[in-house]
Write a protein that holds these residues in place. Structure first.
Motif, PDB file in Angstrom:
ATOM      1  N   ARG A 248     -64.285 -14.524  21.004  1.00 38.61           N
ATOM      2  CA  ARG A 248     -63.365 -15.667  20.940  1.00 38.61           C
ATOM      3  C   ARG A 248     -61.927 -15.223  21.171  1.00 38.61           C
ATOM      4  O   ARG A 248     -61.168 -15.872  21.895  1.00 38.61           O
ATOM      5  N   ASP A 249     -61.541 -14.115  20.536  1.00 39.79           N
ATOM      6  CA  ASP A 249     -60.178 -13.611  20.727  1.00 39.79           C
ATOM      7  C   ASP A 249     -59.948 -13.204  22.174  1.00 39.79           C
ATOM      8  O   ASP A 249     -58.890 -13.479  22.751  1.00 39.79           O
ATOM      9  N   MET A 250     -60.933 -12.551  22.762  1.00 35.46           N
ATOM     10  CA  MET A 250     -60.797 -12.066  24.142  1.00 35.46           C
ATOM     11  C   MET A 250     -60.665 -13.229  25.131  1.00 35.46           C
ATOM     12  O   MET A 250     -59.849 -13.183  26.052  1.00 35.46           O
ATOM     13  N   LEU A 251     -61.459 -14.267  24.927  1.00 36.33           N
ATOM     14  CA  LEU A 251     -61.454 -15.396  25.855  1.00 36.33           C
ATOM     15  C   LEU A 251     -60.427 -16.455  25.490  1.00 36.33           C
ATOM     16  O   LEU A 251     -60.255 -17.428  26.224  1.00 36.33           O
ATOM     17  N   GLY A 252     -59.770 -16.305  24.344  1.00 35.21           N
ATOM     18  CA  GLY A 252     -58.822 -17.331  23.917  1.00 35.21           C
ATOM     19  C   GLY A 252     -59.500 -18.618  23.493  1.00 35.21           C
ATOM     20  O   GLY A 252     -58.941 -19.702  23.609  1.00 35.21           O
ATOM     21  N   LEU A 253     -60.742 -18.488  23.000  1.00 36.65           N
ATOM     22  CA  LEU A 253     -61.481 -19.673  22.579  1.00 36.65           C
ATOM     23  C   LEU A 253     -61.132 -20.032  21.146  1.00 36.65           C
ATOM     24  O   LEU A 253     -60.864 -19.161  20.315  1.00 36.65           O
ATOM     25  N   SER A 254     -61.159 -21.314  20.874  1.00 33.69           N
ATOM     26  CA  SER A 254     -60.934 -21.770  19.508  1.00 33.69           C
ATOM     27  C   SER A 254     -62.197 -21.545  18.693  1.00 33.69           C
ATOM     28  O   SER A 254     -63.311 -21.585  19.201  1.00 33.69           O
ATOM     29  N   ILE A 259     -62.837 -26.337  15.150  1.00 35.08           N
ATOM     30  CA  ILE A 259     -62.919 -27.534  15.993  1.00 35.08           C
ATOM     31  C   ILE A 259     -63.740 -28.606  15.296  1.00 35.08           C
ATOM     32  O   ILE A 259     -63.402 -29.795  15.318  1.00 35.08           O
ATOM     33  N   ARG A 260     -64.842 -28.209  14.648  1.00 40.39           N
ATOM     34  CA  ARG A 260     -65.658 -29.197  13.934  1.00 40.39           C
ATOM     35  C   ARG A 260     -64.875 -29.811  12.773  1.00 40.39           C
ATOM     36  O   ARG A 260     -64.976 -31.009  12.516  1.00 40.39           O
ATOM     37  N   ARG A 261     -64.088 -28.969  12.076  1.00 41.30           N
ATOM     38  CA  ARG A 261     -63.269 -29.524  10.981  1.00 41.30           C
ATOM     39  C   ARG A 261     -62.223 -30.491  11.527  1.00 41.30           C
ATOM     40  O   ARG A 261     -61.967 -31.551  10.924  1.00 41.30           O
ATOM     41  N   LEU A 262     -61.612 -30.152  12.666  1.00 39.00           N
ATOM     42  CA  LEU A 262     -60.632 -31.043  13.281  1.00 39.00           C
ATOM     43  C   LEU A 262     -61.298 -32.342  13.725  1.00 39.00           C
ATOM     44  O   LEU A 262     -60.732 -33.435  13.562  1.00 39.00           O
ATOM     45  N   MET A 291     -58.202 -26.671  22.731  1.00 41.27           N
ATOM     46  CA  MET A 291     -58.559 -27.502  21.572  1.00 41.27           C
ATOM     47  C   MET A 291     -59.163 -28.827  22.016  1.00 41.27           C
ATOM     48  O   MET A 291     -60.203 -29.257  21.500  1.00 41.27           O
ATOM     49  N   LEU A 292     -58.509 -29.486  22.976  1.00 39.96           N
ATOM     50  CA  LEU A 292     -59.038 -30.764  23.469  1.00 39.96           C
ATOM     51  C   LEU A 292     -60.390 -30.553  24.148  1.00 39.96           C
ATOM     52  O   LEU A 292     -61.294 -31.386  24.021  1.00 39.96           O
ATOM     53  N   HIS A 293     -60.521 -29.430  24.857  1.00 35.31           N
ATOM     54  CA  HIS A 293     -61.804 -29.118  25.498  1.00 35.31           C
ATOM     55  C   HIS A 293     -62.904 -28.946  24.453  1.00 35.31           C
ATOM     56  O   HIS A 293     -64.034 -29.442  24.617  1.00 35.31           O
ATOM     57  N   GLY A 294     -62.585 -28.269  23.362  1.00 43.14           N
ATOM     58  CA  GLY A 294     -63.557 -28.103  22.294  1.00 43.14           C
ATOM     59  C   GLY A 294     -63.935 -29.418  21.636  1.00 43.14           C
ATOM     60  O   GLY A 294     -65.105 -29.647  21.296  1.00 43.14           O
TER      61      GLY A 294
END
Length: 552
Positions: A248-254, A259-262, A291-294
């Motif tokens: 996740r850190d490497m790809l910059g993924l949330s 995301i589920r909590r949001l 974030m919006l993508h997630g």
């Protein structure tokens, strides 16, 4: 002097498929080729198309090996399972076979390059069964080059096979497509990619978490080469161990949990919690568009869970439980509205000068929309009369937020009687289909047209109306008709659709009158005499004579 160590080969090259059994996700194509080879029905030209990294060039080389394999004993023929040990198989795998020519059309685009191929195909192969030309990115050839290749491509010598690969098949001329047997290589499903990556890390003796491999497979978007490149990077990033957090850190993924909590805060309509969660993710380095993508992925996952359950093996246990819970209490209409709002917000964030501010505004819009009543429910209540479409009158003593009323605003002048509300007109109730149609025309032309064409009145007594149910009448016809009649007459009508047969509709009456008038014209003595004189004559059009005055 010691020998130099063997240079490192990236995973995308090291694990390139060497036979059709290692080609993942393309079972339909492999079956077709196997049947064609077994029955001796081999095409002279193949076109392989698909997104990057699904195996187009690798498949072309495998076909070249399958057609030229002679077996370990040197006596074999074309086979879907090339041995990999005979001289043609080894030479083709190493890219040094003299009869298998690979050409990159991106750097050899001209007619001169094609002329070399046209001249060479006249000569038989040197050592292989077939002379094979593999042209990668064939859509990059120029128009003269394509035209020069057409005749040779249509009728090549028996010892020549053409294998074309392209990512943009729409740029290949139709004249070329019609001369090739086309194979569309599919995107590789994420679960198959994850299983393939597990095999790779086992072979590389690298420890990897299943969730990390699922993240890599998801990021690859159906491309094995992209996924192996990401996996190569993840192994280096994790110092020999691949963990989900590091990927996740490497790809910059949330974080998917965040995301589920949001998503849950959005459903609750808690604006402060939403803003705090967005800022928390942003401070951790997550891009607003990610974030919006997630959130879009989550909304899509909940909708899929509502339709087909949560049996996706790429989902974690926590995701499956959350999706199942949301799918159980959310309807399709709210999910579709949420998808549209998030999709609009995602586009705004991607093009915004201030992405994080745009993301916050987009999510606040979602929160605001969650507190609004359902439009469909409002329409239903308005149609049934539970809600009044016009605002209630304000009493003289009720406080208002506007300016203090002047005497002219507070009460009408004594000489000016109060005008009726513009939505309700004082008039007698219509007692015929024509009267109802004229009333509808003033408010809703489409509804008036439906009434004119398909409404067969069974009974019309005061404000009670019964109409024959017609398949062309929409389900909301009675409610829409009642709303217009209430607005125009001030009376709430009782409207019923029944299976009884009613009087002809206005449209049917008009057609009947036209038919009667035409029959009268045909029966007139003058027309009868004309038809007898000219048996093949037809009455195309007519006009009724103008009435003549006595003075004339």
């Amino acid at each position: 002097m010691s020998e130099s160590p063997t240079p490192y080969r990236v995973l995308a090259r090291k694990y390139r498929p060497q036979n059709f059994s290692e080609l993942i996700g393309q079972d339909a194509m492999v079956t077709t080729l196997a049947n064609a080879i077994r029955r001796g029905r081999l095409a002279h030209a193949f076109l392989l198309t698909g997104v990057r990294g699904v195996g187009k060039t690798s498949t072309a080389r495998l076909i070249a090996k399958a057609l030229n394999c002679i077996g370990a004993d040197g006596q074999g023929g074309p086979t879907i399972d090339p041995c990999g040990v005979c001289e043609p198989c080894v030479a083709i795998a190493e890219g040094r076979h003299i009869d298998v020519v690979e050409m990159d059309a991106a750097s050899h685009t001209g007619i001169d390059d094609v002329r070399e191929i046209i001249e060479a195909v006249r000569y038989a192969s040197v050592s292989a069964r077939y002379k094979i030309y593999i042209i990668d990115e064939v859509h990059m050839l120029s128009k003269p080059a394509f035209n020069g290749l057409l005749k040779t491509l249509e009728e090549p010598p028996a010892h020549v096979k053409f294998l074309f690969a392209t990512t943009e098949v729409n740029k290949v001329p139709i004249t070329v497509l019609s001369r090739c047997q086309r194979f569309d290589l599919r995107r590789i499903p994420a679960d198959k990619l994850a299983a393939h990556f597990q095999h790779v890390v086992d072979a590389e003796q690298v420890e990897a978490e299943p969730e990390a491999l699922a993240l890599v497979a998801r990021a690859a978007e159906g491309s094995a080469r992209d996924g192996l490149s990401i996996l190569d990077q993840a192994i280096a990033h994790g110092s020999g161990k691949v963990e989900a957090a590091q990927v996740r850190d490497m790809l910059g993924l949330s974080d998917r949990g965040a995301i589920r909590r949001l998503f849950g805060e959005l459903l609750k309509g808690d604006a402060q919690a939403v803003l705090a969660a967005v800022r928390g993710q942003y401070d951790l380095g997550v891009e607003p568009a990610a974030m919006l993508h997630g959130l879009l992925e989550t909304c899509h996952g909940v909708t899929r869970a509502k339709v087909a359950g949560t049996e996706d093996p790429a989902l974690s246990v926590e995701e499956r439980e959350a999706y199942a819970e949301w799918a159980g209490r959310l309807g399709f209409a709210p999910l579709h509205r949420l998808w549209q709002l998030l999709l609009k917000g995602h586009g705004e964030v991607q093009s915004a000068a201030m992405p994080i501010e745009a993301a916050e505004m987009a999510l606040l819009r979602v929160v605001h929309a969650s507190q609004l009543p359902d439009p469909g429910e409002l329409v239903r209540k308005l149609a049934s009369g539970e809600l009044s479409p016009s605002p209630a009158p304000i009493s003289a003593s009720a406080p208002t937020s506007g300016p203090a009323p002047t005497p002219a605003m507070a009460a009408p002048l004594p000489s000016a009687p109060a005008a009726p509300a513009p939505a309700v007109e004082a008039q007698a109730l219509p007692n015929s289909a024509k009267g109802l149609h004229a009333l509808l025309l003033r408010d809703n032309a489409l509804l008036a047209q439906l009434f004119h064409d398909y409404a067969a009145i069974v009974r019309l007594e005061g404000d009670a109306l019964t109409i024959t149910r017609h398949p062309r009448l929409p389900a909301s016809f009675a409610a829409d008709l009642g709303a217009v009649l209430l607005k125009r007459t001030g009376v709430r009508w009782t409207i019923e659709l029944t299976a009884e047969t009613g009087a002809p509709s206005l449209f049917e009456r008009a057609n009947a009158e036209k038919d009667a008038a035409r029959a009268a014209v045909l029966e007139s003595p003058l027309v009868q005499a004309a038809l007898q004189a000219f048996p093949e004559a037809e009455l195309i059009d007519y006009s009724a004579p103008e009435p003549r005055s006595l003075a004339s």
